[in-house]
Design an enzyme around this catalytic site. Structure first.
Site, mmCIF file in Angstrom:
data_model
loop_
_atom_site.group_PDB
_atom_site.id
_atom_site.type_symbol
_atom_site.label_atom_id
_atom_site.label_comp_id
_atom_site.label_asym_id
_atom_site.label_seq_id
_atom_site.Cartn_x
_atom_site.Cartn_y
_atom_site.Cartn_z
ATOM 1 C CB SER A 64 3.820 0.465 1.132
ATOM 2 O OG SER A 64 3.630 0.799 -0.211
HETATM 3 N N1 SAH Z 1 7.153 1.009 -3.144
HETATM 4 C C1 SAH Z 1 7.099 2.300 -2.498
HETATM 5 C C2 SAH Z 1 5.674 2.806 -2.353
HETATM 6 C C3 SAH Z 1 5.515 3.965 -3.208
HETATM 7 S S1 SAH Z 1 3.941 4.696 -3.404
HETATM 8 C C4 SAH Z 1 7.858 2.334 -1.200
HETATM 9 O O1 SAH Z 1 8.318 1.277 -0.759
HETATM 10 O O2 SAH Z 1 8.032 3.399 -0.632
HETATM 11 C C5 SAH Z 1 3.729 4.466 -5.163
HETATM 12 C C6 SAH Z 1 4.754 5.069 -6.062
HETATM 13 O O3 SAH Z 1 4.391 4.723 -7.400
HETATM 14 C C7 SAH Z 1 4.839 6.581 -6.010
HETATM 15 O O4 SAH Z 1 6.145 6.972 -5.734
HETATM 16 C C8 SAH Z 1 4.394 7.003 -7.415
HETATM 17 O O5 SAH Z 1 5.040 8.165 -7.884
HETATM 18 C C9 SAH Z 1 4.786 5.786 -8.228
HETATM 19 N N2 SAH Z 1 4.099 5.649 -9.531
HETATM 20 C C10 SAH Z 1 2.795 5.912 -9.833
HETATM 21 N N3 SAH Z 1 2.559 5.683 -11.134
HETATM 22 C C11 SAH Z 1 3.732 5.258 -11.695
HETATM 23 C C12 SAH Z 1 4.139 4.891 -13.018
HETATM 24 N N4 SAH Z 1 3.302 4.899 -14.058
HETATM 25 N N5 SAH Z 1 5.431 4.524 -13.197
HETATM 26 C C13 SAH Z 1 6.317 4.517 -12.175
HETATM 27 N N6 SAH Z 1 5.995 4.877 -10.905
HETATM 28 C C14 SAH Z 1 4.717 5.243 -10.669
#
Ligand code: SAH
Length: 216
Positions: A64
């Site tokens: 993010s």
């Molecule tokens: N918080 C992260 C941002 C990640 S982007 C950071 O600091 O880098 C969003 C993430 O959510 C992705 O890695 C994606 O695979 C995950 N995601 C999407 N749906 C999900 C679910 N149902 N359960 C767990 N993770 C999920």
């Protein structure tokens, strides 16, 4: 893995930029000043690490934007020793910010590859959190209820299962909307059946998807 003088200087500039954009929570700004974001990205992208932008990581996902991390972390109103559940570990950077702020972090990721990678970076930086490989739609009832839940992927509707894992007074921070754009939404639990919702600007996240992905 090491932090560098150069990276520290870049973080100071990033913090100044986030202040200008309206972030005022000093604990959040201190955490952003402290956590070496470049170590959560591919080393080849060091020059992009302290620009206020989202960036691709593995498995087609993104780390993010620092501003977004700052907004979500501020809206959570984290206090030391709060139990926080994060859905969407991704790179692990957001989880590290929350750990740096003194939270007890539980974080779930649906891609095994990201789950493994984020955990190893975390450990090497000396932070601690509980990492889970699974579908965040189920939450973590066995470790709840939580003081805060942060969803770092876009959803069309607030997942009811997760609301039930909030303490009274607890806050769920979630980008709500379709795949093009979402509104950052806070749902505060005011009682056993009471919830209050507020909106905090537009953002764009990758979608929250059902099920898990094992393998590359
Ligand atoms: N918080 C992260 C941002 C990640 S982007 C950071 O600091 O880098 C969003 C993430 O959510 C992705 O890695 C994606 O695979 C995950 N995601 C999407 N749906 C999900 C679910 N149902 N359960 C767990 N993770 C999920």
């Amino acid at each position: 893995m090491t932090d560098t003088f150069e990276a520290k200087g870049k973080r100071k500039k990033l913090v100044a930029e986030l202040r200008q954009k309206g972030i005022s929570d000093e604990e959040v700004l201190r955490a952003i000043d402290t956590v070496p974001r470049h170590l959560f990205m591919d080393p080849a992208f060091l020059i992009h690490a302290y620009v206020d932008k989202a960036f691709p990581i593995t498995s087609g996902q993104t780390i993010s934007q620092p501003y977004t991390v700052a907004v979500q972390s501020s809206l959570l109103r984290v206090k030391r020793r709060d139990k926080i559940l994060e859905i969407g570990t991704g790179s692990g950077y957001q989880a590290a910010i929350l750990a740096e702020m003194g939270a007890k972090v539980y974080t779930i990721e649906r891609f095994r590859e990201l789950f493994v990678k984020a955990q190893s970076i975390f450990t090497s930086l000396g932070y601690s959190a509980d990492f889970f490989y699974g579908d965040g739609y189920d939450g973590m009832p066995q470790y709840g209820p939580f003081d805060g839940i942060i969803i770092t992927a876009a959803v069309a509707e607030v997942p009811e299962v997760l609301l039930q894992q909030l303490k009274t007074g607890g806050r769920l921070v979630v980008p709500l909307g379709d795949s093009n754009s979402q509104v950052m939404t806070v749902v505060e639990r005011t009682g056993p059946d009471g919830f209050e919702q507020s909106e905090h600007g537009n953002f764009v996240f990758v979608p929250m998807l059902k099920g898990t992905v094992n393998g590359k």
